[in-house]
Design an enzyme around this catalytic site. Structure first.
Site, PDB file in Angstrom:
ATOM      1  N   LYS A  89       1.972 -25.681 -82.168  1.00 60.90           N
ATOM      2  CA  LYS A  89       0.759 -26.391 -82.581  1.00 60.90           C
ATOM      3  C   LYS A  89       0.424 -27.588 -81.682  1.00 60.90           C
ATOM      4  CE  LYS A  89      -0.300 -23.984 -86.326  1.00 60.90           C
ATOM      5  NZ  LYS A  89      -1.556 -23.204 -86.402  1.00 60.90           N
ATOM      6  N   GLU A 111      -6.570 -29.778 -91.219  1.00 59.18           N
ATOM      7  CA  GLU A 111      -5.974 -29.038 -92.331  1.00 59.18           C
ATOM      8  C   GLU A 111      -4.573 -28.613 -91.913  1.00 59.18           C
ATOM      9  OE1 GLU A 111      -6.013 -25.992 -89.604  1.00 59.18           O
ATOM     10  OE2 GLU A 111      -7.676 -27.369 -89.908  1.00 59.18           O
ATOM     11  N   SER A 377       7.325 -18.939 -82.710  1.00 58.01           N
ATOM     12  CA  SER A 377       6.265 -19.957 -82.720  1.00 58.01           C
ATOM     13  C   SER A 377       6.711 -21.303 -83.277  1.00 58.01           C
ATOM     14  CB  SER A 377       5.069 -19.446 -83.522  1.00 58.01           C
ATOM     15  OG  SER A 377       5.477 -19.087 -84.830  1.00 58.01           O
TER      16      SER A 377
END
Length: 400
Positions: A89, A111, A377
């Site tokens: 991210k 969010e 991830s």
């Protein structure tokens, strides 16, 4: 066949910008600004310096010897879990906060579901001295308590969302409502390849550093710059987009993505949008959506806080429809088992989101010469309690 976004923000028939009138200027300003910013030498210099010195890129491409032997292929893991903040991210939030600064915005909202995007947003806001407010479903606040406290420690204000089933989709809706109330000073850092144009394209471009590095690292390790298979998990689709970005037009590479099956695609407790969704509009984009016959959004269900989104990024809806990517549904028990399997066999505790990708390997057939790159991830620190509470699920599924 063309898989890239067109000038109107569509991937095939999916995408676009369906936004309230109050947000029209914000969205069109961003549409006009994003490519000149992303393509400027100024931006690139600052962005790549931060990726190198702050995020810790390039992330390693690790040859998983024991897992390779088990699955009969040459399995390489792209270790996004080793980035600063513990997931992919941060690649996106570093880029978007630089855009926000160049556009003169003073307040950041975001969010988050599993909390990794929230942490990554709070991190870059602390770095750049920007006000940060995070919207997170109350259910996710409770099951991702550690990440919530990390965000607060970084100076972010957390808004627990109590509408719907109080998870990721509801957090997105609440963030958009807030944006409507404060359009001038606010920049909304979207965490995935979802939302109105240009967000799906922005996030895909910023995450494409993953596949850029895979090309370079594979050449160094194998003598060729492409794998036979790419594997990643998919919720909104950001790590998947980054993993496949530089290979979308390369027919030598097969793409397999794992979405969250929950209790099963034939039940009401699932988040498998590609399997169960129909064409609709969610959070400003036309895409596949899990919805009732009269268009009401269904609640997504999965053990994974980062994959419980009842939509899918429009880029992936298009790629799946055109047959460019194959999407497998992985149920909760399969994902928990796969998380334990990687932990025991390679000493890597994956995020439950990433464990869905590991579980996909069981559903695929390989030749011993096949080169497979799977993106881990995120790391599983945030999910240890979930793993422990669901250990019996893994035992039922198989021995580990």
């Amino acid at each position: 066949m063309n898989y890239k976004v067109n000038k109107d923000g569509f991937f095939g028939k999916y995408g676009g910008a369906y936004v309230p009138e109050i947000l029209y200027k914000c969205v069109t300003d961003l549409q006009e600004a994003y490519l000149p910013i992303l393509e400027s030498e100024d931006f690139k210099k600052e962005y790549y310096a931060l990726l190198r010195d702050y995020v810790g890129r390039p992330s390693p491409l690790y040859y998983a010897k024991r897992m390779s032997e088990k699955y009969g292929c040459k399995l390489y893991l792209k270790r996004e879990d080793l980035n600063h903040t513990g997931a992919h991210k941060i690649n996106n939030t570093v880029g978007q906060i630089l855009m926000a600064k160049k556009m003169g915005k003073t307040r950041i909202i975001a969010e988050t579901g599993a909390g990794q995007h929230g942490v990554a947003t709070a991190t870059v806001c602390a770095l750049m001295d920007m006000k940060c407010e995070i919207f997170m479903g109350k259910t996710d606040v409770e099951r991702q308590h550690t990440n919530v406290e990390r965000m607060r420690m970084l100076g972010a204000t957390i808004h627990p969302v109590t509408t719907g089933n109080m998870t990721l989709s509801d957090a997105c809706s609440e963030a958009i409502r807030d944006w409507c109330c404060h359009p001038e000073e606010t920049f909304y850092i979207v965490g995935s390849t979802m939302g109105p144009h240009p967000y799906p394209d922005i996030v895909a471009k910023l995450q494409s550093i993953i596949s850029k590095e895979i090309k370079e690292q594979l050449m160094e390790k194998t003598g060729r710059d492409y794998p036979d298979y790419l594997v990643a998990c998919i919720g909104g689709g950001s790590n998947a987009a980054g993993t496949i970005y530089h290979y979308i037009d390369d027919d030598r590479v097969q793409i397999y993505l794992a979405e969250a099956g929950g209790h099963g695609v034939d039940t009401d407790y699932t988040a498998a949008t590609i399997h169960c969704g129909t064409e609709g509009i969610i959070h400003g984009a036309r895409t596949l959506v899990m919805q009732t016959e009269d268009g009401q959004i269904k609640e997504a269900f999965t053990i994974s806080a980062g994959l419980d989104y009842p939509g899918i990024g429009p880029m992936h809806a298009d790629l799946a429809e055109k047959g460019r990517e194959h999407v497998l549904a992985v149920n909760d028990d399969e994902a928990i088992y796969a998380g334990y399997e990687l932990t025991r066999m390679e000493g890597i505790v994956p995020a439950i989101e990433s464990a869905h990708a590991i579980a996909a390997l069981k559903k695929m057939k390989f030749k011993p010469t096949d080169i497979v790159v799977l993106t881990v991830s995120g790391r599983g620190d945030k999910d240890v309690e979930t793993y422990l509470n669901n250990k019996e699920l893994a035992k039922e599924y198989g021995n580990f």
